[in-house]
Design an enzyme around this catalytic site. Structure first.
Site, PDB file in Angstrom:
ATOM      1  N   LYS A  29      51.237  31.270  22.550  1.00 12.37           N
ATOM      2  CA  LYS A  29      52.101  30.859  23.227  1.00 12.37           C
ATOM      3  C   LYS A  29      52.494  30.823  24.749  1.00 12.37           C
ATOM      4  CE  LYS A  29      55.102  35.474  24.133  1.00 12.37           C
ATOM      5  NZ  LYS A  29      55.285  35.567  23.163  1.00 12.37           N
ATOM      6  N   LYS A  38      46.916  46.795  26.299  1.00  8.76           N
ATOM      7  CA  LYS A  38      46.432  46.746  27.550  1.00  8.76           C
ATOM      8  C   LYS A  38      45.233  47.341  28.199  1.00  8.76           C
ATOM      9  CE  LYS A  38      50.100  45.583  29.253  1.00  8.76           C
ATOM     10  NZ  LYS A  38      50.246  44.012  29.745  1.00  8.76           N
ATOM     11  N   LYS A  86      52.421  33.909  31.486  1.00  7.94           N
ATOM     12  CA  LYS A  86      52.234  34.011  32.231  1.00  7.94           C
ATOM     13  C   LYS A  86      51.105  34.184  32.633  1.00  7.94           C
ATOM     14  CE  LYS A  86      56.988  35.019  33.522  1.00  7.94           C
ATOM     15  NZ  LYS A  86      57.781  35.818  33.818  1.00  7.94           N
TER      16      LYS A  86
END
Ligand code: TRP
Length: 330
Positions: free
Chosen positions: A194, A111, A197
C-alpha cells in the site's frame, strides 16, 4: 450519536492513501458524530524527529487536514501534545498494561525487527498512549485501518480491565467505525504494497503537477497482456485501483477494455492517470498553500481545539482519579 476519536501521526505530508483511507471518511462523518480529530505528535516521537521537523510536520499535517475539508467549527481538531491530561491518563493506564501483552503486539514486534537499534519504551507502550487518546473522550467509535485493528482491540481490553478492576462501568469499549462501503486501500506506485510514507512510493497531496507526472510515468508495470482477458498482475491492478478513485468511470472502463483486448498501452494509460490525479490534487494543494501561509488562523484553530478537547479530557481524568482512589482530603 457516536463519540468518534481518531489521530494521525505527524510524520509528514499526507498522501493519496491517507486521503482515501482516512481523511475523506473523517470529512464524511464529522457532521453526524461528535468527532475528535487530532495530530498524534507524541506518537511521532518514537522515531526521534529533529525539533524543527517535528514542528514543521505538525503544521503541515494540520494545514492538510483543513485543506481536505475537516471543519474545525464542526469537529474538535487539536494537537495531542496540547492536552496534558492524555499523558496523565497514559501513566495511569500503564500500571494496568502488562509488559508481556505489549511485547506481543504485532506493531511492536515489527519495530523490533525493523529498527533494532531504537527499541525504546515509547514503542512498547504505544498502544497504551493510543488507548488514552481514545478513552479519555469516552469514545464509542474509532475509524481505523487494518494496521490499527490490534491497537483498537487493546484499547477495548484496557477499558474493560479498568472497569473490572474498580468494579465500575465507566469506560465504553470503542468499536471500529463501520464505513458501510468497503474501505479503499490505495496501493503505491512501486508495484507492491500500500501507499506509505516510509516506502516513498506515494503521491502527496502537496505534489506539483510536474512531480505527479514524473512519479506516475515511473510507476512499475509489466510486459503487457498477451492473451485476451488475461489475469492482471499486481502492479497493473494497482494502477487501476488508483484510477478508480480519481478518474471518470468511463475512463476506467475504456482502459479495462483495452487491457482485455490486449491493446492497452501503459504509457498512454499513465499519462491519463497522471492528469486525473493532478485534477484531483490541485485544488487541495492550492488550499494547503493558502492555509499553511495563514499562521494566525492555524494558531486559532489549535487553541480552540485544545480548549474543547481539554474540557472533555479533564472531566474524564477527574472521574478516573477519583475511582482509582485519589480523593479530596476535606
Ligand atoms: N496509531 C495511529 C496510526 O499510526 C495514530 C493514532 C494515535 C490514533 N492515537 C490514535 C488513531 C487514536 C486512532 C485513535 O495511524
Amino acid at each position: 450519536m457516536d463519540i468518534v476519536v481518531s489521530g494521525i501521526r505527524s510524520t509528514g505530508k499526507l498522501h493519496l492513501g491517507n486521503y482515501f483511507g482516512a481523511i475523506r471518511n473523517f470529512v464524511r462523518m464529522q457532521r453526524e458524530n461528535k468527532c475528535f480529530f487530532f495530530i498524534a505528535d507524541y506518537h511521532s516521537l518514537t522515531t526521534h524527529p529533529k525539533p524543527d521537523d517535528l514542528h514543521g510536520n505538525i503544521k503541515q499535517v494540520l494545514a492538510e487536514f483543513l485543506a481536505c475539508g475537516i471543519d474545525p467549527e464542526v469537529a474538535t481538531v487539536f494537537i495531542q501534545s496540547d492536552i496534558p491530561e492524555v499523558p496523565e491518563l497514559y501513566l495511569l493506564l500503564n500500571m494496568n498494561a502488562y509488559v508481556g501483552e505489549l511485547q506481543r503486539t504485532t506493531s511492536f514486534k515489527e519495530k523490533v525487527r525493523k529498527q533494532p537499534d531504537n527499541v525504546n519504551a515509547g514503542l512498547l507502550t504505544y498502544p497504551v498512549l493510543m488507548a488514552a487518546d481514545i478513552i479519555i473522550h469516552k469514545a464509542t467509535k474509532v475509524p481505523v485501518g487494518k494496521d490499527q485493528e490490534q491497537h483498537l482491540e487493546m484499547t477495548r481490553r484496557f477499558a474493560r480491565r479498568f472497569n473490572t478492576m474498580y468494579g465500575v462501568n465507566y469506560f465504553p469499549e470503542p468499536d471500529a467505525y463501520n464505513f458501510g462501503e468497503k474501505l479503499i486501500k490505495i496501493p503505491g506506485l512501486d508495484g507492491s504494497g500500500k501507499m506509505g510514507k516510509s516506502d516513498d512510493n506515494g503521491i502527496y497531496l502537496s505534489d506539483s503537477p510536474e512531480e505527479i507526472r514524473k512519479k506516475v510515468m515511473k510507476a512499475v508495470t509489466d510486459a503487457g497482456p498477451t492473451v485476451p482477458n488475461q489475469k492482471m498482475s499486481v502492479p497493473i491492478k494497482n494502477l487501476f485501483t488508483i484510477m478508480s478513485v480519481v478518474s471518470d468511470p468511463a475512463t476506467v472502463k475504456y482502459y479495462k477494455e483495452k487491457y482485455a483486448t490486449c491493446e492497452i498501452r501503459y504509457g498512454e494509460m499513465k499519462k491519463q492517470l497522471a492528469e486525473d490525479i493532478i485534477k484531483f490534487v490541485t485544488p487541495i494543494r492550492e488550499r494547503i498553500i493558502q492555509i499553511s501561509s495563514d499562521t494566525k488562523y492555524l494558531a486559532k484553530v489549535v487553541a480552540e481545539g485544545a480548549e474543547k478537547a481539554r474540557a472533555s479530557a479533564s472531566a474524564t481524568l477527574r472521574d478516573v482519579k477519583e475511582i482509582i482512589g485519589y480523593r479530596k482530603w476535606i
